[in-house]
Design an enzyme around this catalytic site. Structure first.
Site, PDB file in Angstrom:
ATOM      1  CG  HIS A 135      -0.604   0.314   2.494  1.00 50.37           C
ATOM      2  ND1 HIS A 135      -0.332  -0.647   3.447  1.00 50.37           N
ATOM      3  CD2 HIS A 135      -0.394   1.501   3.110  1.00 50.37           C
ATOM      4  CE1 HIS A 135       0.028  -0.061   4.580  1.00 50.37           C
ATOM      5  NE2 HIS A 135      -0.002   1.245   4.409  1.00 50.37           N
ATOM      6  CG  ASP A 159       0.301  -4.032   2.815  1.00 53.20           C
ATOM      7  OD1 ASP A 159       0.860  -3.552   1.805  1.00 53.20           O
ATOM      8  OD2 ASP A 159      -0.483  -3.385   3.527  1.00 53.20           O
ATOM      9  CB  SER A 216       2.675   1.610   6.571  1.00 52.38           C
ATOM     10  OG  SER A 216       1.461   1.182   7.075  1.00 52.38           O
TER      11      SER A 216
END
Ligand code: ARG
Ligand code: ASP
Length: 709
Positions: A84, A220, A644
């Site tokens: 992402h 991810d 992240s």
């Protein structure tokens, strides 16, 4: 005895717990902290973690493109981050024939790695406390405005004279609301190429339904590489650039994980607000969050309605939907978590304790009335904050037509204040953005959003800031007129309009029905809402700064500054949690769980055939030899947005996973971290390697990394 008791009270109040779970500045690792980490299993010394004059883990961690984190995993500048985080780049390179979003991307050589204009990564080479220098000449009784300008002057001076190499930058950041300052010596690399990405069905398996949730099964991750000039220095993209030679990089450890294992997250958490008074937290979760949740729910329902009926619309709105849904869901979890952990009451207990400490320690008596002042300021803040949120959510985040009007309004201001030349320059910047917004746009959807959101505006905008000329009963008719006639809804006309000379451009624009309508909202914002907001924020920030100063003075323990986008470590152990009574969540998920969730053809829960085959054959070696392939795991590190892509690092300093999310029940951790239910979510590195190797067939990357078994 009293000291011990005081410590216990702080602990039980939770505001200042043990370092475990806190975001620590790497240059400030105390012996106490290292001791606690060691007790938890770590073998790392503070010099292993951070050092300004020898290679250490900080040299292998990067801020990825401003908003995420990444880590270096080979001597040739190979980067791992989240899918992402790399999504924009993956999407930008995707075409009808080469759909990397859908099918994944696996470059087979350096030559096939794809450049990404504008993308950049930043190393932090040195961190230094410069509080004294920044606050030089500041006296307690100084006028606040004067104080601020002197601080700004000092910061500028220090940045200009701070010792650094030519290719480095120095950035000075405020901590504890300006009670402390640190200087960061940075290296910013600008030629970053896409190396590999899994198909979205792996990278965002579970998409919005599983977002912020445990159990989770997302792969991810994505892979990039830094390119540098011949001297290994930062350089703009050039075909002559070469892979960055990284002396520091993570080795990868694929030993199976288990509950209780120590790990550390090293990255760039964006923003937390752990030191807010109870009144601020109550306002956020009882008033502001519900308003924003309602606006977004309205917008999401409309988008979903059209997306379900039309595949072209679905394609256009998928990314927008995900972006709006991300914080919509986060705020719901946050508000529930604050209630469930009784965070407001816990904060009130702390406030009683604080007032008591003020008396015992004979701190500034002004502190005794600080909560009354907070109460008063937040009372004033309520409608302003609501109005600001309604404006931003309606005219900026959830409606493309109004957002275009806002850009054009800003352009108009530039013309009126800075003249033709500035206008031409800015137009170059604004045009692609304004016209680009038509790419993923459907006028029918946007119109439906406009109607619903403007009705919400009339119903919910605080009276003081509501534009009385906007009438609910006229909205549908107005929408018909605007969406049929306005240039804001017609890319070709808007394009040719933007090419006219500024005078003519503005005349036509100001006659446009859509622009006229939007201007009412925009003017209200700039003339009423924004100035009031600025004013109240200044007062609140000053009081918060004073409050934190008091908390530091009252405290006997080390405190940890809120996240502010700077490099931090946070550590914990792999551990499950109890989301509800009698329910326990184990901390590791497996490929078996993907198969359990698998829905053929579904846009969130479909998976590549190849993965199913690998599952059936249990073809996992060497990444797993137990017959079960791990996918994600959770632990007790305190993380937030910006973390992240952060490396999850084991006791020896090896990479064992990539951070990407938090569990829903614990997302109030930005306001109130609770070790019982706040958990960060990571992709297991074993799964990442398994996907690269067996699904992507990309052995060249596997060979490039150092894998410890
Ligand atoms: N919730 C995670 C974070 O805040 C992951 C978001 C990924 N985007 C998405 N819309 N699923 O960034
Ligand atoms: N998903 C977030 C990010 O993109 C991480 C988090 O909020 O926990 O940074």
């Amino acid at each position: 005895m009293k000291r011990i008791l005081t410590g216990l009270i702080w602990l039980s109040i939770g505001l200042i717990s043990a370092q475990n779970g806190r975001m620590i500045i790497p240059s400030e690792l105390s012996e106490e902290t290292i001791y606690e980490m060691t007790e938890m299993g770590s073998k790392l010394t503070s010099n292993d973690i951070y050092s300004s004059d020898q290679l250490s883990l900080n040299d292998a961690v990067i801020q990825f493109n401003g908003g995420c984190t990444g880590e270096i995993v080979s001597p040739k500048g190979l980067i791992l981050t989240n899918h992402h985080c790399g999504y924009g780049a993956i999407q930008a390179h995707s075409t009808f024939e080469h759909n990397y979003v859908r099918d994944g991307f696996w470059s087979k050589s350096f030559e096939e790695e794809l450049p990404n204009p504008g993308m950049h990564v930043t190393f932090v080479r040195k961190i230094e406390n410069v509080t004294e220098e920044v606050l030089k000449g500041i006296t307690p009784d100084m006028d606040p405005v004067l104080k601020q300008s002197l601080i700004q002057k000092n910061i500028k001076l220090i940045s200009q004279t701070y010792p650094k190499e030519d290719w480095q930058e120095v950035n000075i950041k405020a901590f504890f609301e300006g009670n402390q300052y640190y200087a960061f010596t940075l290296e910013n690399y600008k030629d970053i190429r896409l190396v590999a990405a899994p198909p979205s069905s792996i990278g965002k398996f579970g998409a919005n339904t599983d977002n912020w949730m445990w159990p989770r099964h997302s792969g991810d991750f994505s892979v990039f590489r830094i390119y540098a000039d011949k001297n290994n220095r930062p350089a703009a993209y050039s075909p002559d650039n070469v892979p960055y030679k990284s002396s520091a990089y993570f080795k990868i450890n694929i030993k199976p994980k288990k509950t209780g294992d120590f790990f550390m997250i090293y990255g760039f958490p964006g923003r937390t607000q752990e030191y807010l008074p109870s009144v601020a937290v109550a306002q956020k979760v009882e008033i502001i969050n519900p308003a924003r949740i309602e606006i977004r729910k309205t917008a999401l329902d409309i988008m979903q309605h059209y997306m379900q009926r039309n595949d072209t619309i679905k394609l256009k709105y998928t990314a927008k939907f995900a972006r709006i849904a991300n914080y919509w869901k986060k705020w719901i979890g946050e508000s529930q978590g604050i209630k469930k952990t009784q965070a407001v009451d816990r904060k009130k207990e702390f406030e009683k304790y604080f007032l008591n400490q003020v008396k015992i320690k004979k701190l500034d008596p002004e502190y005794l009335s600080i909560y009354d002042r907070f109460e008063d300021l937040y009372q004033q803040n309520k409608d302003i904050e609501l109005a600001r949120n309604y404006f931003i959510e309606i005219a900026y985040l959830n409606n493309d037509l109004l957002k275009r009007a806002l850009s054009l309004y800003n352009l108009q201001q530039i013309y009126q204040t800075k003249g033709k030349e500035a206008f031409k320059l800015s137009e170059k910047k604004f045009s692609p953005q304004i016209l680009g917004s038509f790419k993923n746009y459907d006028s029918q959807v946007d119109k439906a959003l406009f109607e619903a959101l403007m009705k919400l505006y009339v119903d919910k905008m605080p009276e003081k800031y509501k534009n009385k000329a906007i009438k609910k009963e006229n909205i549908s008719q107005t929408a018909d007129i605007i969406y049929a006639n306005s240039v804001l809804n017609q890319p070709d006309k808007l394009k040719s309009l933007l090419h006219k000379n500024p005078k003519k451009f503005l005349r036509i624009l100001n006659d446009d029905p859509g622009y006229q309508y939007a201007q009412q909202l925009i003017k209200d914002y700039y003339q009423k809402i924004a100035p009031d907001y600025q004013n109240i924020r200044t007062q609140i920030n000053q009081l918060q700064k004073k409050y934190i100063k008091g908390i530091i003075a009252a405290s006997d323990k080390r405190l940890y500054p809120d996240a502010n986008g700077t490099l931090r470590i946070s550590y914990g152990v792999i551990k499950g949690y109890e989301p509800r009574d009698a329910v326990y969540y184990f901390p590791i998920s497996h490929v078996r769980g993907i198969i359990e969730k698998y829905i053929p053809g579904d846009y969130e829960f479909d998976v590549p055939k190849k993965l199913i085959e690998l599952y059936q054959k249990k073809d996992y070696a060497p990444y797993s030899t137990t017959g079960e392939m791990p996918v994600n795991f959770i632990g007790t590190a305190h993380t937030t947005g910006g973390n992240s892509g952060s490396p999850a690092i084991n006791a020896e300093g090896d990479l064992i996973g990539i951070n990407f999310d938090r569990v829903w029940e614990g997302t109030m951790s930005d306001l109130y971290y609770d070790q019982k239910i706040s958990r960060n979510i990571m992709v297991d590195i074993n799964y990442v390697l398994f996907i690269i190797d067996k699904l992507g067939n990309n052995q060249r990357l596997i060979k490039e990394m150092t894998i410890k078994k």
